[in-house]
Motif scaffolding. Sequence first.
Motif, PDB file in Angstrom:
ATOM      1  N   VAL A  62      40.337  -5.253  39.469  1.00  0.00           N
ATOM      2  CA  VAL A  62      39.118  -4.438  39.300  1.00  0.00           C
ATOM      3  C   VAL A  62      39.040  -3.387  40.393  1.00  0.00           C
ATOM      4  N   PHE A  63      39.343  -3.807  41.626  1.00  0.00           N
ATOM      5  CA  PHE A  63      39.272  -2.872  42.749  1.00  0.00           C
ATOM      6  C   PHE A  63      40.264  -1.731  42.555  1.00  0.00           C
ATOM      7  N   ILE A  64      41.494  -2.125  42.088  1.00  0.00           N
ATOM      8  CA  ILE A  64      42.509  -1.106  41.837  1.00  0.00           C
ATOM      9  C   ILE A  64      42.036  -0.131  40.763  1.00  0.00           C
ATOM     10  N   LEU A  65      41.446  -0.701  39.671  1.00  0.00           N
ATOM     11  CA  LEU A  65      40.934   0.165  38.597  1.00  0.00           C
ATOM     12  C   LEU A  65      39.842   1.087  39.112  1.00  0.00           C
ATOM     13  N   VAL A  66      38.931   0.511  39.921  1.00  0.00           N
ATOM     14  CA  VAL A  66      37.838   1.331  40.477  1.00  0.00           C
ATOM     15  C   VAL A  66      38.397   2.430  41.351  1.00  0.00           C
ATOM     16  N   ILE A  67      39.393   2.021  42.216  1.00  0.00           N
ATOM     17  CA  ILE A  67      40.004   3.014  43.095  1.00  0.00           C
ATOM     18  C   ILE A  67      40.683   4.099  42.280  1.00  0.00           C
ATOM     19  N   THR A  68      41.389   3.658  41.215  1.00  0.00           N
ATOM     20  CA  THR A  68      42.070   4.645  40.350  1.00  0.00           C
ATOM     21  C   THR A  68      41.065   5.581  39.702  1.00  0.00           C
ATOM     22  N   GLY A  69      39.950   5.004  39.165  1.00  0.00           N
ATOM     23  CA  GLY A  69      38.915   5.838  38.529  1.00  0.00           C
ATOM     24  C   GLY A  69      38.281   6.797  39.510  1.00  0.00           C
ATOM     25  N   LEU A  70      38.007   6.253  40.715  1.00  0.00           N
ATOM     26  CA  LEU A  70      37.416   7.136  41.737  1.00  0.00           C
ATOM     27  C   LEU A  70      38.373   8.251  42.111  1.00  0.00           C
ATOM     28  N   SER A  71      39.667   7.906  42.199  1.00  0.00           N
ATOM     29  CA  SER A  71      40.662   8.928  42.538  1.00  0.00           C
ATOM     30  C   SER A  71      40.688  10.017  41.475  1.00  0.00           C
ATOM     31  N   VAL A  72      40.683   9.571  40.209  1.00  0.00           N
ATOM     32  CA  VAL A  72      40.667  10.552  39.102  1.00  0.00           C
ATOM     33  C   VAL A  72      39.412  11.410  39.173  1.00  0.00           C
ATOM     34  N   HIS A  73      38.270  10.708  39.406  1.00  0.00           N
ATOM     35  CA  HIS A  73      37.003  11.442  39.479  1.00  0.00           C
ATOM     36  C   HIS A  73      36.995  12.412  40.648  1.00  0.00           C
ATOM     37  N   ILE A  74      37.531  11.921  41.790  1.00  0.00           N
ATOM     38  CA  ILE A  74      37.581  12.779  42.969  1.00  0.00           C
ATOM     39  C   ILE A  74      38.480  13.981  42.704  1.00  0.00           C
ATOM     40  N   ASP A  75      39.611  13.741  41.987  1.00  0.00           N
ATOM     41  CA  ASP A  75      40.493  14.856  41.646  1.00  0.00           C
ATOM     42  C   ASP A  75      39.769  15.879  40.778  1.00  0.00           C
ATOM     43  N   ARG A  76      39.042  15.338  39.798  1.00  0.00           N
ATOM     44  CA  ARG A  76      38.302  16.249  38.909  1.00  0.00           C
ATOM     45  C   ARG A  76      37.222  17.017  39.671  1.00  0.00           C
TER      46      ARG A  76
END
Length: 316
Positions: A62-76
């Motif tokens: 879950v943490f990895i998924l959250v980190i991945t989502g945040l990374s994508v969001h941060i990129d956007r």
Amino acid sequence: MATSETSENKAKQTCNELEIQEDFTTDIHPLYSRMSRFTVREELRSRPNRLAAIILGLLNVVFILVITGLSVHIDRVSETHNTLTLNSSRISSQLAHLQSEHSSLTESRKTLQNKLDEDTKKITSLQQNLNTMTKLKNDLSSQNQNLQQEKRKLQSQISNLEDNCGRCLPNWVLMNNTCYYFAVSDAVLRKSWAAGRQECKKNGADLLVINTKEEQEFIVDTLKTLRYNLRFHYTNGFWMGLKDDHTEGTWKWLNGTNMTAGYWMPGEPNDDNAAEDCAAVYPAAHPLRAWNDAPCSYPLKWICEKEVDITPHNPQ
């Protein structure tokens, strides 16, 4: 000794039996046959640790998924921020350009406004000059008209003096063999038809009798010259020796002849209120439409005429 051997044999037999029981290849339940009581106890002790490990693994996922989502969001967000930064830079550049153009237009507007103010002042000055010149022109035109009128008056007087040669009274006008007096002076008061005739008789004359078209034109032209083209008004008429008081509608001259050619204004004579029995002539624009009928008691000016004595004068 025998007893000890018997005990050892029994112990070996028991161990052999346990070994046989642990052989999973001959048991229908291999999982349980392989596990000893010690193994079962160890398994029971390790279950909470595995559950915690599973939970930690899930949390890691879950943490990895959250980190991945945040990374994508941060990129956007970063990409959007970069776009906005670029747009902001462009807008700032355009704003600076517009401000520069606004300043330039403001300066141009000020220059044009100053030019307009100067042109307006010039136009106002020119308009004032034009008004002054127009007034001066009108004054000169009026003076010229007055001079022309004075000139005509003087020419008439000169002509009168030259033509009369002493045959007419002073201020009388000679035409052919007849002297005419036009009571145009402001010093001469208006009178009734009878009183005007009486003034003529004082000088051995009588009221005007018109015999020809040429005489009618001469009378009106002379009136215009002497009266300076007065606008038509019923008070600006001059009595003639023409009446219809004896028979309504039958106009007769003072010499007893009937009127044969009339030079009436349009709609005249109309015998307004059945009281207009005497005729008057006016300085009308059209010389052959210059007569009007009026009450004989009405105060108007008059015109006298007197035949010139053409008998040669022989000095004694």
